[in-house]
Design an enzyme around this catalytic site. Structure first.
Site, PDB file in Angstrom:
ATOM      1  N   CYS A 165       0.863  -1.172   0.000  1.00  0.00           N
ATOM      2  CA  CYS A 165       0.000   0.000   0.000  1.00  0.00           C
ATOM      3  C   CYS A 165       0.906   1.231   0.000  1.00  0.00           C
ATOM      4  O   CYS A 165       2.120   1.120   0.140  1.00  0.00           O
ATOM      5  CB  CYS A 165      -0.859   0.013   1.255  1.00  0.00           C
ATOM      6  N   ARG A 221       1.879   1.312  -6.100  1.00  0.00           N
ATOM      7  CA  ARG A 221       2.131   0.398  -4.980  1.00  0.00           C
ATOM      8  C   ARG A 221       0.885  -0.376  -4.556  1.00  0.00           C
ATOM      9  O   ARG A 221       0.980  -1.343  -3.795  1.00  0.00           O
ATOM     10  CB  ARG A 221       2.646   1.190  -3.768  1.00  0.00           C
ATOM     11  N   TRP A 251      -3.712  -1.992  -1.109  1.00  0.00           N
ATOM     12  CA  TRP A 251      -3.657  -3.296  -1.767  1.00  0.00           C
ATOM     13  C   TRP A 251      -4.166  -4.261  -0.713  1.00  0.00           C
ATOM     14  O   TRP A 251      -3.505  -4.514   0.291  1.00  0.00           O
ATOM     15  CB  TRP A 251      -2.224  -3.636  -2.180  1.00  0.00           C
ATOM     16  N   ASN A 264       0.420   0.507   6.430  1.00  0.00           N
ATOM     17  CA  ASN A 264       0.959  -0.501   5.507  1.00  0.00           C
ATOM     18  C   ASN A 264       1.475  -1.642   6.359  1.00  0.00           C
ATOM     19  O   ASN A 264       2.097  -1.394   7.394  1.00  0.00           O
ATOM     20  CB  ASN A 264       2.179   0.037   4.751  1.00  0.00           C
ATOM     21  N   GLY A 265       1.278  -2.866   5.916  1.00  0.00           N
ATOM     22  CA  GLY A 265       1.806  -4.007   6.664  1.00  0.00           C
ATOM     23  C   GLY A 265       0.686  -4.919   7.122  1.00  0.00           C
ATOM     24  O   GLY A 265      -0.470  -4.763   6.711  1.00  0.00           O
ATOM     25  N   GLU A 310      11.210 -15.758 -17.204  1.00  0.00           N
ATOM     26  CA  GLU A 310      10.905 -14.332 -17.108  1.00  0.00           C
ATOM     27  C   GLU A 310       9.917 -13.907 -18.199  1.00  0.00           C
ATOM     28  O   GLU A 310       8.994 -13.129 -17.944  1.00  0.00           O
ATOM     29  CB  GLU A 310      12.221 -13.536 -17.179  1.00  0.00           C
ATOM     30  N   LYS A 355       6.318 -12.237 -17.430  1.00  0.00           N
ATOM     31  CA  LYS A 355       5.917 -10.926 -17.983  1.00  0.00           C
ATOM     32  C   LYS A 355       4.569 -11.045 -18.672  1.00  0.00           C
ATOM     33  O   LYS A 355       3.684 -10.233 -18.473  1.00  0.00           O
ATOM     34  CB  LYS A 355       6.941 -10.407 -19.009  1.00  0.00           C
ATOM     35  N   GLU A 384       1.605 -11.739 -16.070  1.00  0.00           N
ATOM     36  CA  GLU A 384       1.231 -10.717 -15.078  1.00  0.00           C
ATOM     37  C   GLU A 384       0.548  -9.499 -15.681  1.00  0.00           C
ATOM     38  O   GLU A 384      -0.221  -8.828 -14.998  1.00  0.00           O
ATOM     39  CB  GLU A 384       2.412 -10.323 -14.187  1.00  0.00           C
ATOM     40  N   HIS A 430       8.717 -34.160 -20.314  1.00  0.00           N
ATOM     41  CA  HIS A 430       8.403 -34.866 -19.067  1.00  0.00           C
ATOM     42  C   HIS A 430       7.021 -34.506 -18.559  1.00  0.00           C
ATOM     43  O   HIS A 430       6.733 -34.654 -17.383  1.00  0.00           O
ATOM     44  CB  HIS A 430       9.468 -34.557 -18.014  1.00  0.00           C
ATOM     45  N   LYS A 472       3.450  -3.022  -6.766  1.00  0.00           N
ATOM     46  CA  LYS A 472       4.855  -2.974  -7.150  1.00  0.00           C
ATOM     47  C   LYS A 472       5.761  -3.620  -6.123  1.00  0.00           C
ATOM     48  O   LYS A 472       6.665  -4.353  -6.461  1.00  0.00           O
ATOM     49  CB  LYS A 472       5.269  -1.523  -7.391  1.00  0.00           C
TER      50      LYS A 472
HETATM   51  O1  M6R Z   1      11.269  -5.477  -5.394  1.00  0.00           O
HETATM   52  P1  M6R Z   1      11.674  -6.886  -5.664  1.00  0.00           P
HETATM   53  O2  M6R Z   1      12.651  -7.006  -6.777  1.00  0.00           O
HETATM   54  O3  M6R Z   1      12.152  -7.601  -4.443  1.00  0.00           O
HETATM   55  O4  M6R Z   1      10.343  -7.604  -6.139  1.00  0.00           O
HETATM   56  C1  M6R Z   1      10.300  -8.978  -6.370  1.00  0.00           C
HETATM   57  C2  M6R Z   1       9.065  -9.367  -7.127  1.00  0.00           C
HETATM   58  O5  M6R Z   1       7.918  -9.040  -6.397  1.00  0.00           O
HETATM   59  C3  M6R Z   1       8.983  -8.674  -8.494  1.00  0.00           C
HETATM   60  O6  M6R Z   1      10.112  -8.926  -9.247  1.00  0.00           O
HETATM   61  C4  M6R Z   1       7.729  -9.161  -9.266  1.00  0.00           C
HETATM   62  O7  M6R Z   1       7.848 -10.495  -9.595  1.00  0.00           O
HETATM   63  C5  M6R Z   1       7.521  -8.305 -10.525  1.00  0.00           C
HETATM   64  N1  M6R Z   1       6.183  -7.798 -10.559  1.00  0.00           N
HETATM   65  C6  M6R Z   1       7.681  -9.043 -11.786  1.00  0.00           C
HETATM   66  O8  M6R Z   1       7.544  -8.220 -12.896  1.00  0.00           O
END
Ligand code: M6R
Length: 622
Positions: free
Chosen positions: A2, A27, A76, A102-103, A495, A499, A502, A518, A617
């Protein structure tokens, strides 16, 4: 996850809070709200809504010039669905205290039960309301032994006593109607900074929310709080011990967090990669002496060079970068390296020996699981290294040594430029470790030279955007995709799949290509897109075999190949040719077309690329 922003000054707080919230929206963006102290009316005006900040804005009346103290929040959801009632700020049962949090409060259920027996009323499903009510209860029921002493005000006292009862994490901004010109911030486990402007003070979970007003900040550490009034501020521990905190200057330009003509932050950040990598590599590649200079590690090279084992911890995209780091360090430095999901590592009983070094990779430097893994490793005596982007973030401050990515703020939820820079840092680390252990001068010079050429090669890949868009147009209606790679490009396949899923909500699986037979090969149906990273490398022939397996079952191939590879054309329904790069350094180039493909697919499917559903984020909760 958040975002918090709070203001105390001479200007109307409402527009400042809204502007700050907009900058923090990446965020968390399922609901938002503000609480403003109105001294004339003797109360707190709370306006909340589910949805984006723009929805909240529509509910706001003209700013009241008398409302110069306020707190804001973008949420969030963790406890309770994202509706208006669960949105922050939350009031306590007396209506005097308002908080933005937050938390996660782990013991909220026990506290809630106890507070209900004391007559406190709850209206939301959140853990946050427990904090508001606990502060409110202590504030309203304080006398005798428990009364505040030595002139301490009752509001601050109640906050401290409440915080001492909480198990979990918090970044908090708190106001109270009886102290209309007082603002309190407190932190444990969730980031919180305090900014000092001219006749004004701000609290925020992220520098982005306050840089427009000030670059002078104090980073609160865990169990610390700040109490602010128009006359000044003091910092204390939550046990009421005064502490002196150093004022820091943040280097953060506003333009770095603006769109600069791009339609989305993700696109901007993809395009920024050549520049970002030049910043990351700048001054660190010593061509003349054939070595890598990483100032943040200089005191720890001995431990690194002698390490028998390197353990990398990260989450999500950073974990993929870690996996590439594992291959790089083993290949170039010949040190046994393993990459862990931080969320798993923190709860196992890891073996950390004297000669184990632990690396944490994190763009935000605030990811709760990665931070917990670092703490776990430190407790067991490991030397820890942080590869982090956000300067002054918790992981950067917790690790013994560190290398910053230097790529500027990454706003798009989908990580792009941070990934390529994480790989670049890991490559530098591997080369330098190799140099100190066994690589020849020629080998070191070769890798340094090739590393310095990567930004220009990424620039070439960016020019393929229109071609990649056409591939997305032809394929993005399919709901299931495979991403396949081998060796250094296996994590790139992971990766690429992450991408795509998400931001476009297409189901995608990333695999080491040989694993397909497999099990996952059963998924292949006519026309199913299968993305292969099949550049020139030691396993080129093997991956051609995997491509044939997919084609034999009617799959449609999108192949990322090396420029000039004529042979591969016969296997590709769609071909993306990228510049030639030594195998070990390829991921920084081969990932870029996959980022672009995911971006176009998401836009074509009509999604909000920068704020994908259910995501935020930075993941500051478990
Ligand atoms: O801030 P961080 O690099 O620790 O975040 C880790 C993951 O949450 C972050 O890489 C997430 O997987 C991304 N949204 C991927 O695009």
């Amino acid at each position: 996850m958040c975002g918090i922003v709070a203001y105390l000054g001479k200007k109307p707080a409402q527009p400042i809070l809204i502007e700050g919230l907009k900058r923090l929206e990446y965020r968390g963006y399922d609901s938002a709200g503000v609480a403003l102290i109105n001294p004339d009316k003797g109360g707190i005006r709370v306006i909340k809504s589910s949805g984006r900040i723009s929805v909240l804005e529509e509910l706001l009346s003209e700013p009241d010039p008398k409302e110069v103290v306020g707190i804001g929040h973008t949420r969030w959801a963790t406890h309770g669905e994202p509706n208006t009632i669960n949105a922050h700020p939350h009031l306590d049962y007396t209506g005097k205290i308002a908080i933005a949090h937050n938390g996660i409060i782990e013991n909220y259920s026990t506290l809630k039960t106890w507070l209900i027996t004391k007559g406190c009323k709850f209206v939301s499903e959140t853990d946050t309301e427990v904090i508001a009510n606990l502060i409110g209860y202590l504030y309203s029921n304080t006398d005798g032994e428990d009364a505040p002493r030595d002139g301490q005000n009752r509001f601050e006292w109640a906050v401290q006593h409440a915080l001492n009862e909480l198990v979990g994490t918090y970044g908090l901004a708190i106001v109270c109607t009886d102290f209309p010109d007082m603002l309190i911030g407190a932190k444990k486990g969730s980031p919180l900074i305090f900014g000092l402007g001219k006749n004004e003070y701000l609290i925020a979970s992220d520098a982005a929310a306050i840089v427009e007003h000030t670059t002078q900040v104090i980073y609160l550490a865990d169990n610390e709080m700040v109490t602010i009034t128009p006359k000044g501020f003091h910092t204390k521990t939550i046990d009421n011990i005064e502490i002196h905190k150093e004022l820091k200057q943040i280097e953060f330009s506003l333009s770095a967090i603006e769109l600069d003509g791009f339609k989305h932050y993700m696109l901007k950040e993809i395009y920024e990669q050549p520049k970002a990598l030049n910043m990351c590599l700048g001054g660190r590649l010593d061509m003349r002496d054939g070595r890598i200079v990483l100032g943040g590690i200089s005191k720890y090279w001995r431990e690194f060079t002698r390490a028998k084992r390197i353990v990398i911890n990260a989450c999500g995209t950073a974990w993929h970068a870690g996996l590439i780091g594992e291959y790089l360090i083993e290949q170039l430095a010949r040190i046994n390296t393993e990459t862990h999901y931080a969320s798993e590592f923190r709860y196992r009983n890891p073996i950390i020996e004297d000669d184990t070094v632990v690396i944490a990779i994190s763009q935000s430097g605030e990811t709760a699981d990665t931070l917990a893994a670092v703490e776990q490793a430190k407790e067991r005596g490991a030397v820890t290294l942080g590869i982090v982007n956000v300067v002054g973030s918790t992981i950067a401050r917790t690790t013994d040594a560190g290398v910053y990515l230097r790529v500027g703020p990454e706003i798009g939820v989908a990580s792009t430029k941070a990934f390529t820079a994480q790989v670049a840092v890991l490559a530098m680390l591997a080369i330098e470790l190799g140099r100190r252990r066994h690589l020849s001068t020629e080998q070191v010079r070769f890798y340094i030279e090739e590393l310095s050429k990567i930004p220009a090669k990424i620039e070439e890949v960016l020019s393929l955007s229109e071609h990649i868009k056409k591939i997305a147009e032809a394929t993005c209606d399919r709901e299931n995709w495979l991403f396949l790679g081998r060796g250094f490009n296996y994590p790139v396949a992971l990766e690429g799949a992450l991408k795509l899923k998400e931001i476009s909500y297409i189901h995608a699986e990333g695999l080491p290509a040989a694993e397909m037979k497999h099990g996952p090969i059963a998924l292949i149906t006519k026309g199913m897109p299968a993305v292969f990273i099949a550049t020139k490398c030691s396993q080129y022939e093997k991956i051609i075999g995997n491509i044939e397996e997919v084609r034999a079952r009617g799959g449609r191939t999108i192949i990322v190949a090396s420029q000039g590879d004529e042979n591969i054309k016969q296997y590709a329904d769609f071909l993306i040719s990228v510049p030639d790069v030594p195998e070990e350094l390829q991921p920084m180039v081969t990932v870029v077309p996959l980022q672009i493909l995911a971006y176009h697919a998401a836009v074509l499917r009509g999604h909000d690329v920068d704020k994908p559903r259910n995501l935020a984020k930075s993941v500051t909760v478990e």
